[in-house]
Each structure stands twice: as C-alpha cells, then as structure tokens.
Scaffold this motif. Structure first.
Motif, short mmCIF file in Angstrom:
data_model
loop_
_atom_site.label_atom_id
_atom_site.label_comp_id
_atom_site.label_asym_id
_atom_site.label_seq_id
_atom_site.Cartn_x
_atom_site.Cartn_y
_atom_site.Cartn_z
N VAL A 181 -4.80 27.84 6.35
CA VAL A 181 -5.10 26.32 6.36
C VAL A 181 -3.83 25.42 6.77
O VAL A 181 -2.84 25.92 6.08
N PHE A 182 -3.62 24.66 7.31
CA PHE A 182 -2.88 23.38 7.54
C PHE A 182 -3.05 21.89 6.96
O PHE A 182 -3.96 21.40 7.31
N LEU A 183 -2.13 21.77 6.05
CA LEU A 183 -2.40 20.30 5.57
C LEU A 183 -1.11 19.49 6.07
O LEU A 183 0.14 19.80 5.82
N GLU A 184 -1.35 18.36 6.66
CA GLU A 184 -0.38 17.53 7.23
C GLU A 184 0.09 16.24 6.51
O GLU A 184 -1.00 15.72 6.16
N CYS A 185 1.35 15.92 6.64
CA CYS A 185 1.48 14.44 5.93
C CYS A 185 2.45 13.88 6.78
O CYS A 185 3.35 14.37 7.24
N ASN A 225 13.24 12.33 1.28
CA ASN A 225 12.47 13.47 0.59
C ASN A 225 11.02 13.38 0.96
O ASN A 225 10.30 12.20 1.00
N MET A 226 10.66 14.80 1.06
CA MET A 226 8.93 14.77 0.87
C MET A 226 8.83 16.05 0.01
O MET A 226 9.30 16.94 -0.29
N VAL A 276 15.29 17.47 7.10
CA VAL A 276 14.46 18.53 8.08
C VAL A 276 14.88 19.79 8.01
O VAL A 276 16.25 20.02 7.83
N LYS A 277 14.17 20.53 7.98
CA LYS A 277 14.31 21.98 8.21
C LYS A 277 14.86 22.64 6.62
O LYS A 277 14.97 23.64 6.70
N MET A 278 14.92 21.64 5.85
CA MET A 278 15.23 22.05 4.36
C MET A 278 13.82 22.11 3.53
O MET A 278 13.31 21.19 3.42
N LYS A 279 13.82 23.01 2.49
CA LYS A 279 12.87 23.11 1.55
C LYS A 279 13.29 23.86 0.42
O LYS A 279 14.38 24.64 0.26
N GLU A 280 12.56 23.52 -0.76
CA GLU A 280 12.84 24.01 -2.07
C GLU A 280 11.60 24.33 -2.87
O GLU A 280 10.83 23.40 -2.77
N SER A 308 3.16 27.84 1.87
CA SER A 308 4.57 27.75 2.68
C SER A 308 4.85 26.39 3.10
O SER A 308 3.61 25.57 3.02
N VAL A 309 5.88 25.85 3.62
CA VAL A 309 5.70 24.78 4.17
C VAL A 309 6.77 24.52 5.32
O VAL A 309 7.49 25.45 5.78
N SER A 310 6.71 23.45 6.23
CA SER A 310 7.29 23.23 7.45
C SER A 310 7.65 21.86 7.49
O SER A 310 6.92 20.89 7.21
N ARG A 311 9.01 21.65 8.07
CA ARG A 311 9.41 20.41 8.19
C ARG A 311 10.31 20.29 9.46
O ARG A 311 11.68 20.48 9.34
N GLU A 312 9.93 20.19 10.51
CA GLU A 312 10.50 20.08 11.72
C GLU A 312 10.88 18.60 12.21
O GLU A 312 11.88 18.54 12.86
#
Lengths: 117, 113
Positions: free
Chosen positions: A19-23, A31-32, A52-56, A65-69
C-alpha cells in the motif's frame, strides 16, 4: 493558503497487499511527518523526514517504510498490509526555521482512512 | 522520550459554559506546548501554543496555562459555542528534539445547545 494534500480519503486493501499513501505539501517545508490516529491513543509518529532522502523512525515504525524523493512529497509504504494497520493516517509538514510563525507549527492533511481486510 | 497524558477523554458542556482540558508531561526539558483542534473530517489545526518561559497565554475565548514545576498545562475555553465541538490534542516538544511533537490521547468536546 497553506495546503497539505493526501492522495486518498478512504482506502480499502487486502491483507498482504503493498500500500502506498502519498502526501504533498505546497509550503516548501523541510519537515514532513506521517502519523497514525487511533481512538484513545492520539497521534503516534510513524516516520519523520527533515530533508529530501532523509528519514528518521518515529515511535511506531514497524511494518512501515517511507520515501522522500522530492521536497514536496512524502510517501508512506506498507510493504505487506495487515489488519492491525487499519487506521487513520495523517501527514503533516512544518518549517524548522526559527522565524517561522508560529514556530514549528505542523500543518496536517485531511487524513486517509485505511481499512485492511 | 516524552510522555504526554491528557484528561478527560470526553467532555460535554452546555453552550456558554467553560471547558477545561488538562495535560501532564514527563520530560522536564520540554519547552514548547501547542494545542491542536481537529474538526470532523479534517486534520488537526494549531489553535494556541505556549513556551516554557510564559505562564499563561490568551487568544479571545481560549487560554492556555503552564505550570513547569508540576509539569502540567491546561486549555481553557470560555463561553463555549457549537463550533467548539471537536477533538482537542495537547502536545509537547522536548528540548532535545525541536521537530517532533509528542501528542496526548485527545479530548472529544461536545457543546450542547
């Protein structure tokens, strides 16, 4: 006007599906955040991205999991959906800059209610 | 990490009366305490906030008080109106992490006409 949009208001998926949830936010915020909201438990942080490309990891990252391209887009991914991931998912964004007023205000999207059958 | 407890979980008040929601926090280094309001079908929205160097803040019919010694803060809504019906969340940001909010469990406020 400040805006955070989420791809779906309601989503129904089957156990085991990906499942993909987009924001998407249009405020150029660094920050997101992704939260899940459950009755009696408030808002619990799943993942956070400060660039971008950073996650915590947040407080409950297991199963996600997450993705920030791109700066404006933050995606939440359920690799193999399970029934205990049925919940309301909220995305938010904020600016870390000290002069942002009010400082550190988080702007939320309307939420995606996900049901996993 | 920070632990925020919020009470009561539900609150029903007569229109025109006052409503009070209380929160406690565990991390004495927390220094910023916002309150969010979530209306039906919408995401939470910031309504008022207070920093640890201030004891009270008002904005029209809403006010927030902070007691750092006791580690609790409260939201006060006076002259409640039907549009005040919503879920309210308190939150705290620890000094150690400027970005992440720790939220309380929420209070569902119903204003009876």
């Amino acid at each position: 006007d400040v805006k955070v949009t989420q791809s779906s208001r309601y989503l129904v998926k089957r156990t085991g599906e990906k499942v993909f949830l987009e924001c998407v936010q249009d405020m150029d915020h660094e920050n997101m955040f992704w939260y899940r909201q459950d009755p009696g438990l408030g808002l619990r942080l799943i993942y956070f991205s400060y660039d971008v490309k950073m996650k915590e990891k947040g407080d409950i990252p297991e199963g996600y999991s997450v993705s920030r391209e791109k700066k404006e887009r933050f995606s939440l991914i359920l690799e193999s959906a399970s029934t205990n991931q049925t919940s309301m998912y909220l995305c938010a964004s904020s600016s870390p800059h000290l002069l942002a007023a009010p400082w550190n205000e988080q702007f939320f999207g309307p939420g995606t209610r996900l049901t996993v059958l | 990490g920070e632990n925020v407890e919020q009470h009561p979980s539900t609150l029903s008040v007569q229109e025109g009366d006052s409503a009070v929601i209380k929160c406690t926090y565990s991390d004495s280094a927390s220094n910023y305490f916002p309150w969010y309001k979530q209306e039906l079908g919408k995401g939470p929205q910031l309504i008022i906030d207070i920093r640890s160097n201030v004891g009270e803040k008002k904005d029209q019919r809403i006010a927030v008080t902070l007691n750092k010694t006791a580690k609790h803060f409260s939201l006060h809504i006076t002259e409640t109106q039907p549009e005040d019906s919503a879920v309210y969340f308190c939150a705290a940001i620890p000094r150690s992490n400027d970005y992440k909010l720790s939220f309380g469990a929420g209070t569902t406020v119903t204003v009876r006409a």
